[in-house]
Motif scaffolding. Structure first.
Motif, PDB file in Angstrom:
ATOM      1  N   GLN A   3       0.838  -1.188   0.000  1.00 20.65           N
ATOM      2  CA  GLN A   3       0.000   0.000   0.000  1.00 20.65           C
ATOM      3  C   GLN A   3       0.875   1.240   0.000  1.00 20.65           C
ATOM      4  O   GLN A   3       1.904   1.294   0.664  1.00 20.65           O
ATOM      5  CB  GLN A   3      -0.931   0.006   1.214  1.00 20.65           C
ATOM      6  CG  GLN A   3      -2.004  -1.065   1.160  1.00 20.65           C
ATOM      7  CD  GLN A   3      -2.902  -1.019   2.374  1.00 20.65           C
ATOM      8  OE1 GLN A   3      -2.436  -0.862   3.483  1.00 20.65           O
ATOM      9  NE2 GLN A   3      -4.192  -1.152   2.143  1.00 20.65           N
ATOM     10  N   GLU A  26      -2.695   0.397  -4.792  1.00 17.43           N
ATOM     11  CA  GLU A  26      -3.388   0.422  -3.504  1.00 17.43           C
ATOM     12  C   GLU A  26      -2.862   1.610  -2.699  1.00 17.43           C
ATOM     13  O   GLU A  26      -1.660   1.704  -2.418  1.00 17.43           O
ATOM     14  CB  GLU A  26      -3.170  -0.882  -2.747  1.00 17.43           C
ATOM     15  CG  GLU A  26      -3.714  -2.089  -3.518  1.00 17.43           C
ATOM     16  CD  GLU A  26      -3.470  -3.392  -2.800  1.00 17.43           C
ATOM     17  OE1 GLU A  26      -2.472  -3.464  -2.041  1.00 17.43           O
ATOM     18  OE2 GLU A  26      -4.251  -4.323  -2.975  1.00 17.43           O
ATOM     19  N   ILE A  28      -3.393   4.689   0.508  1.00 20.37           N
ATOM     20  CA  ILE A  28      -3.988   5.165   1.761  1.00 20.37           C
ATOM     21  C   ILE A  28      -3.947   6.696   1.707  1.00 20.37           C
ATOM     22  O   ILE A  28      -2.870   7.289   1.607  1.00 20.37           O
ATOM     23  CB  ILE A  28      -3.203   4.663   2.988  1.00 20.37           C
ATOM     24  CG1 ILE A  28      -3.185   3.137   3.027  1.00 20.37           C
ATOM     25  CG2 ILE A  28      -3.820   5.217   4.271  1.00 20.37           C
ATOM     26  CD1 ILE A  28      -2.320   2.571   4.148  1.00 20.37           C
ATOM     27  N   THR A  38      -5.360   9.915   8.785  1.00 24.30           N
ATOM     28  CA  THR A  38      -6.008   9.167   7.711  1.00 24.30           C
ATOM     29  C   THR A  38      -7.331   9.830   7.353  1.00 24.30           C
ATOM     30  O   THR A  38      -8.069  10.309   8.216  1.00 24.30           O
ATOM     31  CB  THR A  38      -6.261   7.718   8.154  1.00 24.30           C
ATOM     32  OG1 THR A  38      -5.009   7.103   8.474  1.00 24.30           O
ATOM     33  CG2 THR A  38      -6.930   6.932   7.053  1.00 24.30           C
ATOM     34  N   GLU A  74      -8.547   3.718   2.599  1.00 21.49           N
ATOM     35  CA  GLU A  74      -7.898   2.810   1.650  1.00 21.49           C
ATOM     36  C   GLU A  74      -8.706   2.701   0.350  1.00 21.49           C
ATOM     37  O   GLU A  74      -9.902   2.408   0.369  1.00 21.49           O
ATOM     38  CB  GLU A  74      -7.732   1.429   2.267  1.00 21.49           C
ATOM     39  CG  GLU A  74      -6.823   1.437   3.489  1.00 21.49           C
ATOM     40  CD  GLU A  74      -6.706   0.068   4.136  1.00 21.49           C
ATOM     41  OE1 GLU A  74      -7.306  -0.896   3.598  1.00 21.49           O
ATOM     42  OE2 GLU A  74      -6.041  -0.043   5.187  1.00 21.49           O
ATOM     43  N   GLU A  76      -8.262   1.386  -4.003  1.00 21.09           N
ATOM     44  CA  GLU A  76      -7.425   0.572  -4.889  1.00 21.09           C
ATOM     45  C   GLU A  76      -7.964   0.606  -6.311  1.00 21.09           C
ATOM     46  O   GLU A  76      -9.137   0.894  -6.551  1.00 21.09           O
ATOM     47  CB  GLU A  76      -7.350  -0.873  -4.397  1.00 21.09           C
ATOM     48  CG  GLU A  76      -8.678  -1.594  -4.362  1.00 21.09           C
ATOM     49  CD  GLU A  76      -8.565  -3.001  -3.786  1.00 21.09           C
ATOM     50  OE1 GLU A  76      -9.323  -3.870  -4.254  1.00 21.09           O
ATOM     51  OE2 GLU A  76      -7.733  -3.224  -2.872  1.00 21.09           O
TER      52      GLU A  76
END
Length: 214
Positions: A3, A26, A28, A38, A74, A76
């Protein structure tokens, strides 16, 4: 599975070969320059990926990303066969469209980078190479050699090796079959299979010169 954290700077990189579809991209998403946090994507209406080749300026990807874990920020994207079709440096950015209709981009400065190296020549796919045909087909006799110069009788012409007529056929020589050499007929020269001996002989058409037929 790797990631990549995408936040303020443009130091997020992924390396692959041109045309590759794995690994997936992928990411974050984070906010903050020194003290990062985050991004909660629970209220995101859509997260979109843009990939552009630095040299040509061509937009290669303009597709929605999958939100893998909204609370953890997250996302992707699995590359398609026609996505990374240009080598070199491909720059990317992610745009989140929030539920209130306002967009927000990552990274905050510059772009992420997908390095796409040129693959080696792959024109010949091993799967396209057919297995060789090693089966034995029809045996064709194209030459009979004599070990006696000027010989006229059938015995003066000899096959260099025995032929197995049960598994091979002599073509283009009008091979005929007789029970024995005594059945050869004047005026009918040619190649004959003699069944009582299993041999193939050449008969010149004159039984008076062939002692075995007298």
């Amino acid at each position: 599975m790797t990631q990549i954290t995408l936040s303020y700077g443009s130091d997020s990189e992924l390396s692959l070969k041109k045309g590759d579809q794995r690994p997936a991209l992928e990411l974050i998403l984070e906010r903050g320059r020194i003290h990062t946090e985050t991004v909660d994507l629970t209220d995101a209406a859509e997260v979109r990926l843009y990939v552009q080749n630095e040299s040509t300026g061509d937009l290669l990807v303009d597709q929605a990303m999958t939100i893998a874990n909204a609370a953890a920020g997250e996302v992707e994207y699995e590359f398609g066969a026609n996505d990374i079709v240009q080598g070199g440096q491909n720059e990317f950015e992610v745009v989140v469209e929030w539920s209130d209709g306002e967009p927000e981009s990552w990274p905050k400065r510059g772009y992420g980078v997908i390095h796409a190296a040129e693959p080696l020549g792959r024109e010949l796919d091993p799967a396209d190479i057919d297995d060789p045909d090693l089966s034995v087909g029809v045996l064709t006799a194209t030459e009979v050699r004599s070990n006696t110069l000027g010989g006229r009788s059938g015995n003066s012409l000899e096959m260099l090796s025995d032929l197995d007529l049960t598994s091979h056929v002599i073509q283009n020589q009008d091979l005929q079959t007789v029970a024995s050499e005594s059945d050869l007929v004047d005026g009918e020269p040619g190649f004959y299979e003699v069944t009582n001996t299993g041999q193939v002989i050449y008969f010149d058409g004159d039984t008076s010169t062939n002692s075995s037929t007298n």
